[in-house]
Write a protein that holds these residues in place. Structure first.
Motif, short mmCIF file in Angstrom:
data_model
loop_
_atom_site.label_atom_id
_atom_site.label_comp_id
_atom_site.label_asym_id
_atom_site.label_seq_id
_atom_site.Cartn_x
_atom_site.Cartn_y
_atom_site.Cartn_z
N GLU A 32 0.82 -1.22 0.00
CA GLU A 32 0.00 0.00 0.00
C GLU A 32 0.85 1.27 0.00
O GLU A 32 0.34 2.37 -0.20
CB GLU A 32 -0.92 0.03 1.23
CG GLU A 32 -2.01 -1.03 1.21
CD GLU A 32 -2.99 -0.86 0.05
OE1 GLU A 32 -3.36 0.29 -0.25
OE2 GLU A 32 -3.37 -1.88 -0.57
N LEU A 33 2.14 1.11 0.25
CA LEU A 33 3.01 2.30 0.31
C LEU A 33 3.34 2.78 -1.09
O LEU A 33 3.59 1.98 -1.99
CB LEU A 33 4.31 1.97 1.06
CG LEU A 33 4.18 1.50 2.50
CD1 LEU A 33 5.56 1.14 3.05
CD2 LEU A 33 3.54 2.60 3.37
N PRO A 34 3.37 4.10 -1.29
CA PRO A 34 3.78 4.62 -2.60
C PRO A 34 5.23 4.21 -2.88
O PRO A 34 6.06 4.22 -1.98
CB PRO A 34 3.69 6.14 -2.44
CG PRO A 34 3.03 6.39 -1.14
CD PRO A 34 3.10 5.15 -0.31
N GLY A 35 5.48 3.81 -4.12
CA GLY A 35 6.84 3.41 -4.47
C GLY A 35 7.12 1.94 -4.25
O GLY A 35 8.23 1.47 -4.44
N VAL A 36 6.09 1.20 -3.82
CA VAL A 36 6.26 -0.23 -3.57
C VAL A 36 5.30 -1.03 -4.44
O VAL A 36 4.12 -0.71 -4.51
CB VAL A 36 6.00 -0.60 -2.09
CG1 VAL A 36 6.12 -2.10 -1.88
CG2 VAL A 36 6.96 0.15 -1.17
N CYS A 37 5.81 -2.06 -5.10
CA CYS A 37 4.97 -2.96 -5.88
C CYS A 37 5.13 -4.37 -5.32
O CYS A 37 6.21 -4.94 -5.36
CB CYS A 37 5.39 -2.91 -7.35
SG CYS A 37 4.43 -4.02 -8.39
N ALA A 38 4.04 -4.90 -4.74
CA ALA A 38 4.09 -6.22 -4.11
C ALA A 38 3.74 -7.29 -5.13
O ALA A 38 2.69 -7.23 -5.78
CB ALA A 38 3.14 -6.28 -2.92
N LEU A 39 4.62 -8.28 -5.28
CA LEU A 39 4.46 -9.28 -6.34
C LEU A 39 3.91 -10.61 -5.87
O LEU A 39 3.59 -11.46 -6.69
CB LEU A 39 5.82 -9.52 -7.02
CG LEU A 39 6.52 -8.29 -7.57
CD1 LEU A 39 7.87 -8.68 -8.17
CD2 LEU A 39 5.67 -7.60 -8.62
#
Ligand SMILES: [Zn+2]
Length: 312
Positions: free
Chosen positions: A24-31
């Motif tokens: 949910e943090l900006p700049g983070v993409c959870a895969l």
């Protein structure tokens, strides 16, 4: 260079929740658990966290095109062969050696590196999160070129982990036809020792490893997320954590490719640690796991004699 936050630890330690919150943090993409991408997604076309079949998810379609000119070009059999050869817990001592590793280790790591790099580019996020958990994979990734690997080692009281592994959980991505694996408490205890020790070894090999305790994380999730963001090299603004409250978090849709059923959850989730084992775990099992895992539980600051996990 893609910055990769690898979430490690034995399953049922809370890695999926940590991943969802980080996502949910900006700049983070959870895969999600990239280790399962090859079989469950490319081959079996299971559901992405967004609800679409893997082949129909726009995000993953773009990642596949960037990384491999399309997923059809991935030789899944080759990935599996490499995995059998290099990614096994028994190979960790060799992977953790100071010298060079075999070419197949680098080749196997390169598949992951391409996915991470493409996902970072497609999402425009400087940080991608892989919650694969496996300690052997973390040791392999140490040899991946062109990634900045940072490992979050999630530890949970071995007794809570073991209790959780005895429960039945179905896998919704298979439309309820399949259940998640179960382990006996003795088996969980052995795995808990082995995996946690492996992450300690990784840290001694110079990889950036941050250890967090599941129980502590859920006691103050906001503060813990700020620390993890800092570890990932992200600067958060005041509003970036508005989705987290002391007792709950509001989750959006993610593209977690594989893993725990919680990756499908959208909306409000309660942030409360699961201490059911304290009441429900048979004392003979609790004593067994406490004995097998005693030295490391102690090292991580868990009280052995108390029935409830200690507040941080
Ligand atoms: Zn998706």
């Amino acid at each position: 260079m893609a910055r990769v936050l690898f979430l490690g630890g034995l399953g049922r330690s809370g890695t999926t929740l940590v991943e969802r919150l980080l996502g949910e943090l900006p700049g983070v993409c959870a895969l999600g658990e990239v280790v399962h991408l090859w079989q469950r997604d490319i081959r079996d076309d299971e559901r992405c966290g967004c609800g679409a079949r893997f082949s129909a998810c726009t995000f993953w379609k773009q990642v596949g095109e960037r990384a491999f000119n399309g997923w059809a070009n991935v030789d899944v059999d080759r990935v599996h062969t490499l995995r059998e050869t290099v990614e096994r817990t028994r190979h960790i001592p060799r992977l953790a050696g100071a010298g060079e590793v075999a070419d197949d280790v680098r080749e196997y790591a390169s598949y992951y590196g391409r996915v991470y790099t493409a996902a970072a580019e497609v999402s425009g996020s400087p940080v991608v999160v892989d919650s694969s958990k496996h300690s052997a994979l973390a040791h392999v990734l140490r040899w991946a070129a062109d990634i900045d690997l940072r490992v979050v080692h999630v530890v949970r009281d071995a007794r809570g982990v073991a209790y959780s592994w005895t429960k039945r959980v179905s896998r919704p991505e298979t439309d309820g036809t399949d259940e998640m694996t179960r382990y006996s408490p003795g088996r969980s205890a052995m795995l808990w020792n082995a995996h946690n020790a492996a992450f300690g070894l990784l840290a001694r090999r110079g990889v950036a490893v941050r250890r967090i305790r599941y129980e502590e994380f859920l006691t103050d999730p906001r503060t813990e997320l700020i620390k993890l963001a800092d570890f990932a090299g992200l600067r958060l603004a005041q509003d970036d954590l508005s989705f987290v409250r002391p007792d709950y978090a509001d989750l959006g849709v993610g593209h977690s490719a594989a893993g725990n059923p919680m990756r499908f959850t959208v909306g409000r989730v309660t942030l409360r640690r699961d201490d059911a084992w304290v009441r429900a775990m048979p004392s003979v099992q609790r004593r067994l796991v406490g004995a097998v895992c005693g030295p490391m539980l102690h090292a991580y600051g868990y009280p052995l004699s108390l029935s409830a996990p200690q507040e941080a």
